[in-house]
Write a protein that holds these residues in place. Structure first.
Motif, PDB file in Angstrom:
ATOM      1  N   LYS A  29       0.508 -40.616  52.325  1.00 54.38           N
ATOM      2  CA  LYS A  29      -0.862 -41.145  52.840  1.00 54.38           C
ATOM      3  C   LYS A  29      -2.278 -40.541  53.687  1.00 54.38           C
ATOM      4  N   THR A  30      -2.749 -41.147  54.324  1.00 53.80           N
ATOM      5  CA  THR A  30      -4.036 -40.862  55.631  1.00 53.80           C
ATOM      6  C   THR A  30      -2.844 -40.768  56.252  1.00 53.80           C
ATOM      7  N   ALA A  31      -3.997 -39.700  57.701  1.00 57.20           N
ATOM      8  CA  ALA A  31      -3.260 -40.090  59.302  1.00 57.20           C
ATOM      9  C   ALA A  31      -3.081 -41.238  59.603  1.00 57.20           C
ATOM     10  N   SER A  32      -3.941 -42.309  59.295  1.00 55.73           N
ATOM     11  CA  SER A  32      -4.320 -44.263  59.367  1.00 55.73           C
ATOM     12  C   SER A  32      -2.736 -44.596  58.700  1.00 55.73           C
ATOM     13  N   GLY A  33      -2.181 -44.423  58.059  1.00 53.03           N
ATOM     14  CA  GLY A  33      -1.369 -44.934  56.702  1.00 53.03           C
ATOM     15  C   GLY A  33      -2.081 -45.559  56.117  1.00 53.03           C
ATOM     16  N   ALA A  34      -3.335 -45.681  55.412  1.00 53.67           N
ATOM     17  CA  ALA A  34      -4.254 -45.969  53.957  1.00 53.67           C
ATOM     18  C   ALA A  34      -3.818 -44.917  52.613  1.00 53.67           C
ATOM     19  N   ARG A  35      -2.953 -46.202  51.617  1.00 52.31           N
ATOM     20  CA  ARG A  35      -2.457 -45.125  50.373  1.00 52.31           C
ATOM     21  C   ARG A  35      -4.181 -44.414  50.202  1.00 52.31           C
ATOM     22  N   VAL A  36      -3.679 -43.505  49.442  1.00 53.42           N
ATOM     23  CA  VAL A  36      -4.760 -42.332  48.357  1.00 53.42           C
ATOM     24  C   VAL A  36      -4.600 -42.864  47.571  1.00 53.42           C
ATOM     25  N   SER A  37      -5.861 -43.932  47.251  1.00 52.13           N
ATOM     26  CA  SER A  37      -5.954 -43.835  46.224  1.00 52.13           C
ATOM     27  C   SER A  37      -6.923 -43.407  44.888  1.00 52.13           C
ATOM     28  N   LEU A  38      -6.501 -43.963  43.850  1.00 51.84           N
ATOM     29  CA  LEU A  38      -7.348 -42.949  42.520  1.00 51.84           C
ATOM     30  C   LEU A  38      -8.334 -44.174  42.246  1.00 51.84           C
ATOM     31  N   LEU A  39      -8.755 -44.933  42.405  1.00 51.90           N
ATOM     32  CA  LEU A  39      -9.230 -46.024  42.313  1.00 51.90           C
ATOM     33  C   LEU A  39     -10.749 -46.304  42.836  1.00 51.90           C
ATOM     34  N   GLY A  40     -11.472 -45.207  43.330  1.00 50.09           N
ATOM     35  CA  GLY A  40     -12.288 -45.318  44.036  1.00 50.09           C
ATOM     36  C   GLY A  40     -13.831 -45.565  43.406  1.00 50.09           C
ATOM     37  N   SER A  41     -13.727 -45.774  41.978  1.00 55.85           N
ATOM     38  CA  SER A  41     -15.155 -45.309  41.061  1.00 55.85           C
ATOM     39  C   SER A  41     -15.590 -46.231  41.786  1.00 55.85           C
ATOM     40  N   ASP A  69      -9.170 -39.795  38.505  1.00 62.54           N
ATOM     41  CA  ASP A  69      -8.862 -40.568  38.471  1.00 62.54           C
ATOM     42  C   ASP A  69      -9.697 -40.506  36.610  1.00 62.54           C
ATOM     43  N   SER A  70     -10.462 -41.881  36.073  1.00 63.33           N
ATOM     44  CA  SER A  70     -10.903 -41.836  34.305  1.00 63.33           C
ATOM     45  C   SER A  70     -12.198 -41.739  34.934  1.00 63.33           C
ATOM     46  N   GLN A  71     -12.863 -41.636  36.732  1.00 62.30           N
ATOM     47  CA  GLN A  71     -14.417 -41.634  36.332  1.00 62.30           C
ATOM     48  C   GLN A  71     -15.052 -40.200  37.938  1.00 62.30           C
ATOM     49  N   ASN A  72     -13.447 -39.759  38.227  1.00 58.54           N
ATOM     50  CA  ASN A  72     -13.837 -38.973  39.912  1.00 58.54           C
ATOM     51  C   ASN A  72     -13.179 -37.919  39.955  1.00 58.54           C
ATOM     52  N   ARG A 120     -11.181 -36.117  49.494  1.00 59.76           N
ATOM     53  CA  ARG A 120     -12.803 -35.950  49.035  1.00 59.76           C
ATOM     54  C   ARG A 120     -13.471 -36.097  48.089  1.00 59.76           C
ATOM     55  N   ARG A 121     -14.009 -36.864  47.407  1.00 58.45           N
ATOM     56  CA  ARG A 121     -14.676 -36.510  45.770  1.00 58.45           C
ATOM     57  C   ARG A 121     -15.804 -36.265  45.711  1.00 58.45           C
ATOM     58  N   ARG A 123     -10.460 -17.377  38.282  1.00 56.58           N
ATOM     59  CA  ARG A 123     -11.783 -17.004  38.549  1.00 56.58           C
ATOM     60  C   ARG A 123     -11.768 -18.530  39.631  1.00 56.58           C
ATOM     61  N   ASP A 124     -10.706 -19.890  40.517  1.00 51.69           N
ATOM     62  CA  ASP A 124     -10.799 -20.246  40.808  1.00 51.69           C
ATOM     63  C   ASP A 124     -11.852 -21.336  39.867  1.00 51.69           C
ATOM     64  N   MET A 125     -11.853 -21.329  39.022  1.00 49.05           N
ATOM     65  CA  MET A 125     -12.591 -22.630  38.487  1.00 49.05           C
ATOM     66  C   MET A 125     -11.666 -23.683  37.589  1.00 49.05           C
ATOM     67  N   LEU A 126     -12.253 -24.848  37.644  1.00 48.64           N
ATOM     68  CA  LEU A 126     -11.973 -26.273  37.523  1.00 48.64           C
ATOM     69  C   LEU A 126     -12.428 -26.583  36.367  1.00 48.64           C
ATOM     70  N   TYR A 127     -11.860 -27.102  35.305  1.00 44.35           N
ATOM     71  CA  TYR A 127     -12.241 -27.902  34.106  1.00 44.35           C
ATOM     72  C   TYR A 127     -12.000 -29.309  34.360  1.00 44.35           C
ATOM     73  N   VAL A 128     -12.805 -29.899  33.227  1.00 47.60           N
ATOM     74  CA  VAL A 128     -12.691 -31.333  33.171  1.00 47.60           C
ATOM     75  C   VAL A 128     -13.512 -31.215  31.953  1.00 47.60           C
TER      76      VAL A 128
END
Length: 222
Positions: A127-139, A161-164, A185-186, A217-222
């Motif tokens: 959760k965030t500091a406000s109590g909101a759940r961290v959502s993975l469907l924000g696309s 997630d499938s889009q982000n 952050r997205r 290498r500090d590299m992210l592969y998608v």
């Protein structure tokens, strides 16, 4: 329904061994420790739970490594609390944090990040500091059946997630604070690339299925 061991003794050969059988729709695996024993956590879509397979050379060669239940009652839900009564809905990819003795789980059907704290024997939802759940469907594109993945790099989780793809850390920049004070952050550049490269919102041609990090290498592969 089976878990395999790929023993890599040298660069010329690969030995594949079945180490445990009769798992119910296993999806995610993560190496870690449970009750001080080394092995592999395995998530199950079919039973909405997580099991632990104890691994060693003897049982791997015999193909009968023992497995035991860890958490998830088998009923789909999003109940936090005691490890024995917590519920998940299609738990998917996972990462084990050895320094915190905590297993972090992408809960696919719920679209949230869950964690199993073995120090307190409790399950929670990030959760965030406000109590909101961290959502993975924000696309912007609604997807009821997303692929989820999670990796750790330093003090950040990288989650897809499938889009982000997102990065998540604590409000003070540490992993420890991310469970209850998460900053999410997205990567908007990825969305722009999708839209510019044959990304069709109506047919959803491009999906993210998994991610990998090369920490050297500090590299992210998608």
């Amino acid at each position: 329904r089976e878990l395999y061991d790929l023993n890599l003794p040298d660069k010329q050969s690969v030995n594949v061994t079945t180490i445990v059988r009769n798992l119910n729709t296993p999806v995610g695996i993560a190496c870690g420790k449970f009750k001080g024993v080394e092995g592999i956590f395995v998530s199950s879509f079919g039973q909405s739970n997580i099991r632990f397979v104890t691994t060693n050379r003897a049982c791997e060669q015999a193909g009968n490594c023992p497995s035991q239940w860890v958490t998830g009652t088998g009923t789909s839900g999003i109940t936090d609390g005691d490890i024995n009564v917590a519920t998940f809905a299609d738990p998917s990819r996972m990462v084990y944090l050895e320094d915190l003795n905590t297993l972090v789980v992408t809960d696919r059907a719920n679209g949230y990040v869950r964690y199993v704290d073995f120090n307190t024997q409790r399950v929670g939802t990030m959760k965030t500091a406000s109590g909101a759940r961290v959502s993975l469907l924000g696309s912007a594109v609604s997807d009821s059946n997303p692929e989820l993945d999670i990796k750790r790099h330093g003090n950040y989780f990288y989650i897809s997630d499938s889009q982000n793809v997102y990065n998540v850390t604590g409000d003070d920049g540490t992993i420890e604070r991310s469970f209850n004070y998460a900053v999410q952050r997205r990567y908007t550049a990825l969305k722009k690339w999708q839209q510019a490269n044959d990304y069709d919102i109506s047919t959803r041609k491009i999906f993210i299925s998994s991610i990998s990090i090369d920490s050297r290498r500090d590299m992210l592969y998608v």
